[in-house]
Design an enzyme around this catalytic site. Sequence first.
Site, PDB file in Angstrom:
ATOM      1  N   GLN A   1     -14.195   2.629   1.284  1.00 40.81           N
ATOM      2  CA  GLN A   1     -13.629   2.252  -0.014  1.00 40.81           C
ATOM      3  C   GLN A   1     -13.350   3.503  -0.843  1.00 40.81           C
ATOM      4  O   GLN A   1     -14.224   4.357  -1.026  1.00 40.81           O
ATOM      5  CB  GLN A   1     -14.589   1.327  -0.776  1.00 40.81           C
ATOM      6  CG  GLN A   1     -13.967   0.772  -2.059  1.00 40.81           C
ATOM      7  CD  GLN A   1     -14.880  -0.207  -2.800  1.00 40.81           C
ATOM      8  OE1 GLN A   1     -16.050  -0.384  -2.444  1.00 40.81           O
ATOM      9  NE2 GLN A   1     -14.345  -0.829  -3.832  1.00 40.81           N
TER      10      GLN A   1
ATOM     11  N   HIS B   1     -10.157  -5.067  -3.440  1.00 35.24           N
ATOM     12  CA  HIS B   1      -8.812  -5.282  -2.910  1.00 35.24           C
ATOM     13  C   HIS B   1      -8.919  -5.730  -1.466  1.00 35.24           C
ATOM     14  O   HIS B   1      -9.745  -5.222  -0.711  1.00 35.24           O
ATOM     15  CB  HIS B   1      -7.952  -4.020  -3.014  1.00 35.24           C
ATOM     16  CG  HIS B   1      -8.621  -2.788  -2.506  1.00 35.24           C
ATOM     17  ND1 HIS B   1      -9.559  -2.104  -3.250  1.00 35.24           N
ATOM     18  CD2 HIS B   1      -8.501  -2.131  -1.332  1.00 35.24           C
ATOM     19  CE1 HIS B   1      -9.992  -1.056  -2.550  1.00 35.24           C
ATOM     20  NE2 HIS B   1      -9.375  -1.054  -1.378  1.00 35.24           N
TER      21      HIS B   1
ATOM     22  N   ASP C   1       0.852  -1.186   0.000  1.00 43.14           N
ATOM     23  CA  ASP C   1       0.000   0.000   0.000  1.00 43.14           C
ATOM     24  C   ASP C   1       0.893   1.244   0.000  1.00 43.14           C
ATOM     25  O   ASP C   1       1.899   1.317   0.696  1.00 43.14           O
ATOM     26  CB  ASP C   1      -0.909  -0.005   1.226  1.00 43.14           C
ATOM     27  CG  ASP C   1      -2.066   0.955   1.076  1.00 43.14           C
ATOM     28  OD1 ASP C   1      -3.210   0.493   0.951  1.00 43.14           O
ATOM     29  OD2 ASP C   1      -1.825   2.189   1.082  1.00 43.14           O
ATOM     30  N   ILE C   2       0.512   2.232  -0.793  1.00 44.27           N
ATOM     31  CA  ILE C   2       1.316   3.446  -0.944  1.00 44.27           C
ATOM     32  C   ILE C   2       1.289   4.305   0.326  1.00 44.27           C
ATOM     33  O   ILE C   2       2.199   5.119   0.542  1.00 44.27           O
ATOM     34  CB  ILE C   2       0.830   4.248  -2.176  1.00 44.27           C
ATOM     35  CG1 ILE C   2       1.917   5.163  -2.697  1.00 44.27           C
ATOM     36  CG2 ILE C   2      -0.455   5.008  -1.881  1.00 44.27           C
ATOM     37  CD1 ILE C   2       1.631   5.740  -4.080  1.00 44.27           C
TER      38      ILE C   2
HETATM   39  P1  AMP Z   1      -9.701   1.496   0.269  1.00 47.32           P
HETATM   40  O1  AMP Z   1      -9.773   2.758   1.089  1.00 47.32           O
HETATM   41  O2  AMP Z   1     -10.159   0.268   1.009  1.00 47.32           O
HETATM   42  O3  AMP Z   1     -10.381   1.659  -1.072  1.00 47.32           O
HETATM   43  O4  AMP Z   1      -8.168   1.253  -0.006  1.00 47.32           O
HETATM   44  C1  AMP Z   1      -7.470   1.795  -1.069  1.00 47.32           C
HETATM   45  C2  AMP Z   1      -6.016   1.713  -0.728  1.00 47.32           C
HETATM   46  O5  AMP Z   1      -5.262   1.898  -1.888  1.00 47.32           O
HETATM   47  C3  AMP Z   1      -5.555   2.781   0.284  1.00 47.32           C
HETATM   48  O6  AMP Z   1      -5.026   2.146   1.441  1.00 47.32           O
HETATM   49  C4  AMP Z   1      -4.506   3.556  -0.485  1.00 47.32           C
HETATM   50  O7  AMP Z   1      -3.429   3.974   0.325  1.00 47.32           O
HETATM   51  C5  AMP Z   1      -4.068   2.555  -1.527  1.00 47.32           C
HETATM   52  N1  AMP Z   1      -3.506   3.125  -2.750  1.00 47.32           N
HETATM   53  C6  AMP Z   1      -3.988   4.165  -3.453  1.00 47.32           C
HETATM   54  N2  AMP Z   1      -3.211   4.393  -4.536  1.00 47.32           N
HETATM   55  C7  AMP Z   1      -2.219   3.460  -4.497  1.00 47.32           C
HETATM   56  C8  AMP Z   1      -1.095   3.177  -5.334  1.00 47.32           C
HETATM   57  N3  AMP Z   1      -0.824   3.895  -6.439  1.00 47.32           N
HETATM   58  N4  AMP Z   1      -0.277   2.150  -4.974  1.00 47.32           N
HETATM   59  C9  AMP Z   1      -0.536   1.433  -3.866  1.00 47.32           C
HETATM   60  N5  AMP Z   1      -1.576   1.649  -3.045  1.00 47.32           N
HETATM   61  C10 AMP Z   1      -2.408   2.653  -3.354  1.00 47.32           C
END
Ligand code: AMP
Length: 113
Positions: free
Chosen positions: A93, A99, A31-32
């Site tokens: 989300q 995911h 996760d970023i």
């Molecule tokens: P959610 O809030 O459950 O939809 O989770 C989305 C997740 O994606 C969050 O924890 C973000 O930090 C992560 N995220 C968003 N963009 C990226 C990216 N480019 N690479 C990796 N993780 C990401």
Amino acid sequence: MAEDCLFCKIIRGDIPADKLYEDDEVLAFRDIAPVAPVHFLVIPKKHISGPSGVTEEDDKVIGKMMRIGNHIAKEEGLEQFRLVLNNGAEAGQTVFHIHMHVIGGRSLNWPPG
Ligand code: AMP
């Protein structure tokens, strides 16, 4: 594949990611914005909008996501961890490609805020 989906762009290689596992059905990457010492995401390569978009034909890949998540968690040194799948904005989300979060390496409170 969905044209404007962030995670489909990661699958296509249009956006870089710190990948932990990849095969023809599943991708895992860090996760970023990690919320714990270990925080990675496991996604199907098939575009599914979220948990409520899962159908019978996805049974196999959804199970595989958990198996791969368990495997990587062990590789990352985790014996205890949390799996999270958010469904809908109110549930947190933000990316509408299903995911599974795998989070661990610190104590986690329950229930979530
Ligand atoms: P959610 O809030 O459950 O939809 O989770 C989305 C997740 O994606 C969050 O924890 C973000 O930090 C992560 N995220 C968003 N963009 C990226 C990216 N480019 N690479 C990796 N993780 C990401």
